[in-house]
Design an enzyme around this catalytic site. Structure first.
Site, PDB file in Angstrom:
ATOM      1  N   SER A 129      -8.449  -3.201  -0.851  1.00  0.00           N
ATOM      2  CA  SER A 129      -7.869  -2.026  -0.215  1.00  0.00           C
ATOM      3  C   SER A 129      -8.782  -0.810  -0.358  1.00  0.00           C
ATOM      4  O   SER A 129      -9.038  -0.084   0.607  1.00  0.00           O
ATOM      5  CB  SER A 129      -6.502  -1.731  -0.843  1.00  0.00           C
ATOM      6  OG  SER A 129      -5.852  -0.714  -0.135  1.00  0.00           O
ATOM      7  N   SER A 187      -1.957   1.249   3.781  1.00  0.00           N
ATOM      8  CA  SER A 187      -1.468   1.871   2.559  1.00  0.00           C
ATOM      9  C   SER A 187      -2.285   1.329   1.391  1.00  0.00           C
ATOM     10  O   SER A 187      -2.583   0.135   1.342  1.00  0.00           O
ATOM     11  CB  SER A 187       0.019   1.569   2.373  1.00  0.00           C
ATOM     12  OG  SER A 187       0.491   2.250   1.236  1.00  0.00           O
ATOM     13  N   GLU A 188      -2.638   2.214   0.460  1.00  0.00           N
ATOM     14  CA  GLU A 188      -3.624   1.851  -0.561  1.00  0.00           C
ATOM     15  C   GLU A 188      -3.147   0.771  -1.519  1.00  0.00           C
ATOM     16  O   GLU A 188      -3.941   0.157  -2.216  1.00  0.00           O
ATOM     17  CB  GLU A 188      -4.080   3.086  -1.339  1.00  0.00           C
ATOM     18  CG  GLU A 188      -2.995   3.844  -2.086  1.00  0.00           C
ATOM     19  CD  GLU A 188      -2.399   4.976  -1.249  1.00  0.00           C
ATOM     20  OE1 GLU A 188      -2.379   4.867  -0.004  1.00  0.00           O
ATOM     21  OE2 GLU A 188      -1.958   5.968  -1.855  1.00  0.00           O
ATOM     22  N   ASN A 189      -1.829   0.513  -1.552  1.00  0.00           N
ATOM     23  CA  ASN A 189      -1.353  -0.556  -2.424  1.00  0.00           C
ATOM     24  C   ASN A 189      -1.642  -1.943  -1.853  1.00  0.00           C
ATOM     25  O   ASN A 189      -1.264  -2.939  -2.458  1.00  0.00           O
ATOM     26  CB  ASN A 189       0.146  -0.387  -2.723  1.00  0.00           C
ATOM     27  CG  ASN A 189       0.984  -0.239  -1.480  1.00  0.00           C
ATOM     28  OD1 ASN A 189       0.632   0.519  -0.577  1.00  0.00           O
ATOM     29  ND2 ASN A 189       2.075  -0.955  -1.400  1.00  0.00           N
ATOM     30  N   GLY A 190      -2.320  -2.013  -0.703  1.00  0.00           N
ATOM     31  CA  GLY A 190      -2.803  -3.299  -0.236  1.00  0.00           C
ATOM     32  C   GLY A 190      -2.136  -3.839   1.003  1.00  0.00           C
ATOM     33  O   GLY A 190      -1.727  -5.010   1.028  1.00  0.00           O
TER      34      GLY A 190
END
Lengths: 223, 217
Positions: free
Chosen positions: B88, B45-48
């Protein structure tokens, strides 16, 4: 002796001024320095140029600054999680510039790392590319994206020691680590403050050398 | 099975064991309910984070600092890890994500995608979508074939502001699977009971129809 940077919330707000460019991390409402945001609202400052990934959710985090009308313009990747921001943008009350999320974090990283920009394929052939230089490297095109910096960065830490060394927690790290590198004045709120030496040097994510003030998180009345 | 479930089930068939996948908010996350037998994927997930798991049950402890791309608290798998946004998007743009699955407002025969803005109406912003479709090895669009008014979403040319040009590899709808090639969109599979003519009638782009068209299930 390491300098003790722990101060009160009001002391931490001393360098906040109207019209500053302010970096506020967070993803939706995770990793957002909400107590520092409330400190700004209490102090009464306004007309901020905000750089953030999004604007939290309505009535929380960065959403408090939106609700109070303290932001003049926001550079971010997404506002959809905050219905009030969307309403204000559609009504022309708040100006927004959208930047792809990966480009946003790279631009701030460039600002903090002293480099003149980044080359990214993201946004080629889209409205994001308008007015930007396209640079070809080894036959592949990239957009030149310029650095971003702020006057102030507000950071949310899990643990900080008294000299400002910081550890973030899980996905609350998000933009905090990069945003802490790209402002002239860096204020950290920490869920826990420990003595210098207690944090494992290999696990420190933001060095205290980059941090100017540390405040312990506590419940603060909204406004 | 609903149309959305059919789309999710077929999309999940693209996943291979061990893939690193990024799933957009909404319908794409349904793919995890339809993983083929013997296939385990790692969700980025792009939030890390790599290794997002299901949502916690009501009375189950969950760390409030582990959230998915919509900000919802999620569980982290054993072996999962968290990192900052800069890393990320390095993983995303650097080609380390095998598959990204997203929705669309419009997609066209050249593989162009529009899914972030309807001027004057939808102004949510692109979030991480522009980076994901440029960086992931395979880009799959899952979408209802037509919009709520019955207008085709798969067009000759997108009319809305683009998310990326020429980035789409596959389109999965409740009617069919389309593969994007340099020559155009190829009709690879049909849903049960759907004819080639049905698809052509509801598609704005020209389609390449092979001699043999497969079945989605």
């Amino acid at each position: 002796m390491a300098k003790d940077k722990v101060v009160s919330l009001s002391q931490a707000m001393e360098k906040i001024r109207d019209g500053q460019t302010i970096l506020i991390p967070g993803f939706v409402n995770t990793g957002v320095p909400e107590m520092l945001i409330k400190g700004i609202i209490k102090k009464g400052c306004k007309d901020f140029e905000l750089i953030s990934n999004n604007t939290s959710v309505k009535g929380q985090g960065i959403g408090l600054l939106v609700h109070e009308g303290r932001i003049k313009h926001v550079t971010c990747s997404h506002i959809g999680s905050n219905t009030e921001t969307v309403e204000k943008v559609l009504a022309g009350e708040l100006d927004v510039t959208f930047v792809p999320q990966g480009t946003l974090v790279e631009r701030v990283r460039a600002g903090g790392a002293g480099i003149g920009g980044v080359l990214t394929p993201t946004g080629l052939g889209t409205p994001i590319a308008e007015g930007k230089d396209v640079i070809s490297v080894n036959g592949k095109d990239y957009l030149l994206e310029l650095p971003l910096r702020g006057d102030v960065a507000l950071i949310h830490a899990w643990k900080a020691d008294r000299m400002g060394n910081v550890v973030y927690h899980r996905t609350a790290r998000n933009f905090n680590q990069v945003f802490a590198t790209a402002a002239d004045w860096v204020i950290v709120e920490a869920e826990e403050i420990v003595e210098v030496g207690e944090l494992d040097p290999d696990l420190i994510m933001t060095p205290g050398a980059l941090v100017d003030a540390v405040v312990k998180c506590e419940e603060v009345a909204a406004i | 099975m609903t149309g959305r479930e059919l789309i999710a089930m077929r999309t999940a068939k693209f996943f291979e064991d061990g893939n690193l996948v990024n799933l957009g908010i909404g319908m794409p996350t349904m793919c995890l309910d339809f993983l083929p037998e013997g296939v385990d994927v790692w969700v980025q997930s792009e939030n890390g984070v790599i290794g997002l798991d299901r949502k916690p049950y009501e009375d189950e402890y969950a760390d409030p600092d582990v959230v998915d791309a919509s900000g919802q608290v999620s569980l982290l798998r054993t072996g999962g890890c968290c990192f900052d946004s800069f890393a990320s998007f390095g993983y995303i743009r650097g080609g380390h994500v095998d598959i990204t699955v997203l929705g669309a407002y419009e997609v066209d025969g050249d593989g162009n995608l529009a899914n972030w803005m309807v001027p004057g109406k939808a102004v949510a912003g692109m979030g991480g979508a522009m980076d994901l479709v440029v960086g992931a090895k395979k880009v799959i669009i899952m979408t209802e074939h037509c919009d709520k008014k019955g207008n085709p979403k798969i067009l000759k040319n997108c009319t809305l502001p683009l998310t990326a040009a020429g980035a789409v590899d596959y389109i999965v709808s409740e009617l069919c699977v389309l593969r994007r090639t340099d020559a155009g969109l190829v009709l690879e599979e049909l849903a049960p009971g759907v004819s080639v003519e049905d698809v052509i009638a509801k598609t704005g782009a020209e389609l390449i129809i092979p001699a043999e068209v497969g079945c989605m299930v």
